[in-house]
Design an enzyme around this catalytic site. Structure first.
Site, short mmCIF file in Angstrom:
data_model
loop_
_atom_site.label_atom_id
_atom_site.label_comp_id
_atom_site.label_asym_id
_atom_site.label_seq_id
_atom_site.Cartn_x
_atom_site.Cartn_y
_atom_site.Cartn_z
N LYS A 89 0.77 -1.30 -0.16
CA LYS A 89 0.04 0.11 0.06
C LYS A 89 0.81 1.22 0.03
O LYS A 89 1.73 1.27 0.58
CB LYS A 89 -0.98 0.04 1.31
N GLN A 110 6.97 3.92 4.02
CA GLN A 110 5.49 3.59 4.17
C GLN A 110 5.41 2.38 4.85
O GLN A 110 4.29 2.06 5.51
CB GLN A 110 5.28 3.56 2.68
N LYS A 113 5.18 3.42 8.44
CA LYS A 113 3.88 4.36 8.64
C LYS A 113 2.79 3.44 8.54
O LYS A 113 1.81 3.66 9.47
CB LYS A 113 4.14 5.21 7.27
N LYS A 125 5.47 1.70 -3.03
CA LYS A 125 5.44 3.14 -3.54
C LYS A 125 5.81 3.27 -5.13
O LYS A 125 6.49 2.22 -5.62
CB LYS A 125 6.24 3.98 -2.97
N GLY A 164 -2.96 8.23 -4.42
CA GLY A 164 -2.44 9.21 -5.24
C GLY A 164 -1.23 9.53 -4.14
O GLY A 164 -0.97 9.22 -3.18
N ASP A 165 -0.55 10.68 -4.71
CA ASP A 165 0.63 11.40 -4.18
C ASP A 165 1.08 12.65 -4.98
O ASP A 165 0.08 12.87 -5.62
CB ASP A 165 1.77 10.34 -4.35
N THR A 208 -4.67 13.59 5.29
CA THR A 208 -3.20 13.86 5.81
C THR A 208 -3.14 15.09 6.73
O THR A 208 -2.48 15.14 7.81
CB THR A 208 -2.26 13.69 4.60
N ASN A 239 -2.76 19.80 -1.03
CA ASN A 239 -3.80 19.25 0.00
C ASN A 239 -3.42 19.11 1.43
O ASN A 239 -4.19 19.73 2.31
CB ASN A 239 -4.04 17.70 -0.36
N SER A 378 -7.13 5.94 3.41
CA SER A 378 -7.00 5.21 2.32
C SER A 378 -7.40 3.56 2.92
O SER A 378 -8.14 2.88 2.16
CB SER A 378 -5.62 4.99 1.54
#
Length: 445
Positions: A89, A110, A113, A125, A164-165, A208, A239, A378
């Site tokens: 993820k 990630q 996290k 990623k 998304g990123d 976030t 964002n 997410s």
């Protein structure tokens, strides 16, 4: 040579010319290697070495045709880092700076996290060096379709669920999802950050930024203080920055700055709800530059090609990109008596900057803890897709609050030093323990 130096030397030998990845691994190793030495259960298992080695790296070309009929070729990547606690993820980033080093650092971060969220998600990623800025919708659609034409073979709702990123918002997710659906001939929750019309979750765009502020709230409540009346210096204007500012304002904070790659604005009167709405329209709809804020609000100042870290404040929130706070920036924050630095971006502080934060006595939270709200939501979107349900805004927001509180509690548990909390150590160890336990249970695979 110390154990840490030997470990990092090996990482650099195996992964040459990848400075961002080296930095991310060293930051984690500083906390984890001593912890392993103190706990026999984790010794001689090469756990950190295994976590630092991606399970799979996928690299591919992305050919597409621009509006002039010219063929363009970009690089595409997916780093499937660790699946010990769940399917991979992590986001997809479209930006000219994207390379293997940056994506490996992001996938490595990630993993920890996602572990902190307590949700069953591994780390991954991906992305491309494609730059969506200045491209037409048709060009972006054609690129996304070509990108997914290769990526779809490697992802799935129980295998790898991208999100998304930077450079990948709801528009790009829509194009990617549409192509996946066509190629795979199935409608599944394979991507998160989707539109509400086709399986997306409420609060996802805000998550976030809101999560960063909920983490700040937990940090301050632990020492008997609140956000009300605190001044904030925030970098970025996307964002994360927008919604961190929104939630800070809602809770009584005073937001002084926002920025983009050209410079930053400083409003000594504070950016209120009306001013923030102007910024949202400017950045999201008009795709303008932050300096246009001063044309609308004459009392504000614009500082070109500068970062906001010299401005006095109570709380600093780096929400732009990696390594935006250098050693000299950190010293300015310390000299100004900043109470807390709470990261909204991924690895926005250099190693030298982090040492200054930790030695100055200020509160400091690494991004893997404080910006985990996005991936947590997410995960909530994945749950809603699996159950074929849509939760209300209030329900998702409450779940997000609960997750950020739980992450804070984990940081306190593993980072407590007398009356103080080393949030970096706490986050690193808490993230490691869950992944390590799953890897031990599953054997050497």
């Amino acid at each position: 040579m110390s154990l840490l130096e030997k470990f990092i030397q090996k990482i650099k030998e195996n992964n040459p010319n990848e400075p961002e990845f080296h930095q991310a691994v060293e930051e984690i190793a500083e906390s984890i290697l001593p912890f392993i030495e103190e706990n026999e259960r984790y010794q001689n298992k090469k756990l950190l070495e295994r976590i630092a080695e991606p399970e799979r790296i996928i690299m591919f070309r992305v050919p597409w045709v621009d509006d002039q009929g010219e063929i363009q070729v970009n690089k595409g990547y997916r780093i499937e880092m660790n699946s010990a606690i769940g399917p991979y993820k992590g986001g997809i980033r479209f930006h000219p700076s994207v390379n293997l080093s940056i994506l490996k650092f992001l996938a490595f971060e990630q993993t920890f996290k996602n572990s902190l969220t307590t949700l069953p998600m591994g780390g991954g990623k991906g992305g491309s060096n494609f730059d969506p800025k200045g491209k037409s919708d048709a060009e972006i659609m054609r690129f996304c379709q070509s990108f997914m034409a290769e990526l779809y073979r490697h992802i799935g709702p129980n295998t790898d669920i991208p999100a998304g990123d930077i450079g990948v918002g709801s528009r790009e997710i829509g194009y990617l999802f549409g192509m996946y659906k066509k190629l795979a001939n199935e409608f599944t929750g394979v991507l998160t950050g989707k539109g509400l019309e086709y399986g997306g979750s409420l609060i996802r765009p805000e998550a976030t930024g809101y999560g960063v502020i909920y983490f700040v709230q937990n940090m301050l409540e632990r020492i008997g203080e609140s956000i009300d009346g605190k001044s904030f210096v925030i970098s970025g204007s996307g964002n994360v920055a927008q919604f961190a500012a929104e939630k800070a304002i809602e809770l009584g904070g005073k937001v002084l700055t926002l920025s983009d790659s050209s410079g930053y604005i400083y409003d000594e009167n504070g950016i209120d709800e009306e001013k923030l709405e102007f910024i949202k329209q400017l950045k999201n709809e008009k795709r303008g530059r932050i300096k246009e804020y001063t044309e609308q609000y004459n009392d504000a100042q614009y500082f070109e090609d500068e970062k906001p870290w010299g401005q006095k404040c109570d709380i600093a929130l780096p929400c732009a990109t990696q390594n935006e706070i250098q050693k000299e920036d950190a010293q300015k924050l310390a000299d100004n008596g900043v109470q807390a630095v709470v990261e909204g971006a991924n690895m926005p502080s250099t190693s030298e900057a982090i040492h200054i934060f930790r030695n100055s006595g200020m509160l400091y939270s690494p991004g893997k803890a404080s910006n985990a709200g996005g991936v947590a939501t997410s995960g909530l979107e994945m749950s809603q897709n699996s159950l074929s349900l849509n939760w209300s805004r209030e329900e998702v927001d409450q779940r997000l609050k609960d997750i950020m509180t739980d992450i804070h509690e984990q940081c306190v548990k593993y980072g407590k030093k007398g009356d103080e909390i080393d949030y970096m150590k706490g986050a690193n160890i808490a993230g490691f323990v869950k992944v390590a336990e799953a890897m031990l249970a599953q054997g050497v695979v």
